[in-house]
Scaffold this motif. Structure first.
Motif, short mmCIF file in Angstrom:
data_model
loop_
_atom_site.label_atom_id
_atom_site.label_comp_id
_atom_site.label_asym_id
_atom_site.label_seq_id
_atom_site.Cartn_x
_atom_site.Cartn_y
_atom_site.Cartn_z
N HIS A 15 -6.18 -3.47 12.43
CA HIS A 15 -4.62 -3.66 12.91
C HIS A 15 -3.97 -4.09 11.55
N LEU A 16 -2.42 -3.74 11.74
CA LEU A 16 -1.76 -4.08 10.72
C LEU A 16 -1.59 -5.80 10.66
N PRO A 17 -1.29 -6.29 9.55
CA PRO A 17 -1.32 -7.83 9.51
C PRO A 17 0.21 -8.21 10.17
N PRO A 18 -0.02 -9.44 10.83
CA PRO A 18 1.33 -10.05 11.13
C PRO A 18 2.31 -10.03 10.06
N ALA A 19 3.58 -9.77 10.55
CA ALA A 19 4.80 -9.62 9.56
C ALA A 19 4.88 -10.60 8.59
N LYS A 20 4.59 -11.88 8.83
CA LYS A 20 4.62 -13.05 7.96
C LYS A 20 3.72 -12.93 6.70
N GLU A 21 2.23 -12.76 7.31
CA GLU A 21 1.40 -12.46 6.39
C GLU A 21 1.57 -11.37 5.43
N ALA A 22 1.81 -10.37 6.09
CA ALA A 22 2.30 -9.03 5.12
C ALA A 22 3.11 -9.43 4.24
N GLY A 23 4.30 -10.01 4.63
CA GLY A 23 5.43 -10.35 3.57
C GLY A 23 4.84 -11.31 2.30
N THR A 24 3.97 -12.28 2.78
CA THR A 24 3.60 -13.28 1.96
C THR A 24 2.87 -12.43 0.81
N TRP A 25 1.87 -11.63 1.29
CA TRP A 25 0.95 -10.87 0.64
C TRP A 25 1.55 -9.84 -0.44
N LEU A 26 2.71 -9.28 0.25
CA LEU A 26 3.45 -8.28 -0.74
C LEU A 26 4.05 -8.96 -1.79
N SER B 105 3.48 -1.86 7.58
CA SER B 105 2.23 -1.73 6.66
C SER B 105 2.58 -2.09 5.20
N PRO B 106 2.12 -3.26 4.55
CA PRO B 106 2.37 -3.53 3.37
C PRO B 106 1.91 -2.36 2.37
N LEU B 107 0.68 -1.94 2.87
CA LEU B 107 0.22 -0.79 1.85
C LEU B 107 1.09 0.47 1.89
N LYS B 108 1.76 0.78 2.97
CA LYS B 108 2.75 1.77 2.80
C LYS B 108 3.90 1.48 2.11
N VAL B 109 4.06 0.11 2.05
CA VAL B 109 5.24 -0.24 1.39
C VAL B 109 4.92 -0.02 -0.23
N ILE B 110 3.70 -0.30 -0.55
CA ILE B 110 3.24 0.23 -2.03
C ILE B 110 3.22 1.40 -2.41
N ASN B 111 2.42 2.09 -1.42
CA ASN B 111 2.10 3.55 -1.75
C ASN B 111 3.45 4.54 -1.52
N GLU B 112 4.11 4.05 -0.61
CA GLU B 112 5.23 5.23 -0.37
C GLU B 112 6.60 4.76 -0.57
N ILE B 113 6.94 3.48 -0.52
CA ILE B 113 8.36 3.41 -0.69
C ILE B 113 8.79 2.87 -2.12
N ASP B 114 8.79 4.11 -2.67
CA ASP B 114 9.35 3.97 -4.24
C ASP B 114 10.45 4.46 -4.35
N GLU B 115 11.11 4.33 -5.71
CA GLU B 115 12.61 4.80 -6.06
C GLU B 115 12.98 6.12 -5.14
N THR B 116 12.01 7.28 -5.24
CA THR B 116 12.38 8.19 -4.64
C THR B 116 12.58 8.12 -3.24
N PHE B 117 11.61 7.42 -2.57
CA PHE B 117 11.70 7.31 -1.07
C PHE B 117 13.12 6.56 -0.72
N LEU B 118 13.58 5.58 -1.52
CA LEU B 118 14.87 4.76 -1.15
C LEU B 118 15.94 5.85 -1.67
N LYS B 119 15.73 6.61 -2.72
CA LYS B 119 16.82 7.45 -2.76
C LYS B 119 17.10 8.58 -2.02
N ASN B 120 16.08 9.08 -1.33
CA ASN B 120 15.87 10.13 -0.34
C ASN B 120 16.50 9.46 1.04
#
Ligand SMILES: [Zn+2]
Length: 328
Positions: A168-179, A199-214
């Motif tokens: 399962h995905l971690p609870p939002a608070k735990e995910a935020g702390t980890w990130l 998903s904190p892993l999706k934040v790391i793997n996908e939400i990069d500058e290109t993602f945010l620009k697009n």
């Protein structure tokens, strides 16, 4: 497998302890089904588990330094097989038959043998039936690990013969702390996590500058497209070199957010809260029906991209964008 020195993620430690306990008690089933949403870290977990199962001196985790651990890390352990997609969107029967042959041989290193099948739901019908034989007549010392994010697509007879472990995905608070503890973030962790579906892993793997620009470009185009003053063709051409699946998912979330606004009278949180004004204005222009139709079109385009190697991503994107124009 590639070298992976990242420790187990905290939200999967319980599952690891559960399986290693079964192992220590000599009760580990010969087939495991690791099931859970995408971007939850199942492959990462499996890397740790395979290493543990083959390690010469495991404790709570694999030792990480014995000869078999090093072979697993290098992806060259002869008693570890990885079955996945090769030039196709399906795992084929020949790949599963190869496992049957391999299972019947003695382990090279004198210990267990471990085979990972991922993504298990992509086995075609023949492959799934061939695997059933391995599940019904297990070879001693061989562990099969099936990984899936769509367990419902597996044959019920396969599911029932595997020991299922859910992720399962971690609870939002735990995910935020980890990130925040581990990564330099481009925006606040909560907004990024909402964009990534939690998903904190999706934040790391996908939400990069290109993602945010697009995302920004798509959001800025929504109002002109709706009013008929923006060009879907021009926008699709501009995105020609970008990842169409990611663009369609971003667009889906923007439209879904605007629906969420309209349907809940702005009461529920949205994924793209920093784009509140654009989404609000778009929601005042487009009807609910138009937006639901658009979501259907995006889902269809994504399904087409996932199932066919010959899909034309730019054309699909253009078709979706052109449906954003409102009928007047
Ligand atoms: Zn080891």
């Amino acid at each position: 497998m590639t070298t992976d020195t990242e420790p187990l993620y905290p939200w999967q430690e319980a599952q690891f302890r559960h399986l290693t306990k079964l192992c220590v008690d000599n009760r580990l089933p010969h087939a495991l089904l690791l099931s859970g949403p995408t971007h939850v870290g199942k492959a990462h977990f499996t890397q740790h588990l395979v290493q543990y199962l083959l390690c010469r001196t495991p404790a709570d985790l694999a030792c990480g330094s014995c000869d078999t651990c090093l072979l697993v890390k290098a992806g060259t352990h002869p008693d570890n097989r990885q079955i996945g997609l090769v030039d196709s969107k399906q795992i084929k029967v020949e790949q599963i038959r190869d496992i049957r042959d391999w299972e019947s041989q003695t382990a090279n290193q004198g210990g267990r043998k471990v085979c990972v099948i991922k993504p298990a739901e992509t086995m075609n019908h023949q492959a799934a039936n061939a695997l059933l034989k391995s599940l019904e007549e297990p070879s001693p010392g061989t562990i099969l690990i099936l990984i899936t994010h769509q367990a419902a697509r597996l044959l019920p007879t396969i599911r029932s013969r595997c020991h299922r472990v859910d992720f399962h995905l971690p609870p939002a608070k735990e995910a935020g702390t980890w990130l925040r503890a581990r990564h330099e973030l481009q925006m606040d962790a909560e907004t990024l996590l909402e964009m990534a579906g939690g998903s904190p892993l999706k934040v790391i793997n996908e939400i990069d500058e290109t993602f945010l620009k697009n995302r920004q470009t798509l959001a800025q185009a929504m109002l002109p497209l709706a009013r008929g003053t923006g060009s879907p063709l021009q926008l699709a051409t501009q995105f020609a070199k970008e990842n169409a699946v990611q663009l369609l998912e971003i667009f889906y979330n923007l439209i879904a957010d605007s629906l969420q606004h309209s349907l809940t009278d702005y009461k529920l949180p949205i994924k793209n809260k920093d784009l509140y004004d654009i989404l609000k204005e778009y929601g005042e222009l487009a009807s609910l029906e138009q937006r639901f139709t658009l979501l259907d079109s995006i889902t269809q385009a994504l399904g087409y991209l996932a199932s066919t190697a010959n899909a034309n991503p730019q054309m699909l994107l253009e078709r979706v964008l052109s449906q954003t124009a409102l009928e007047v």
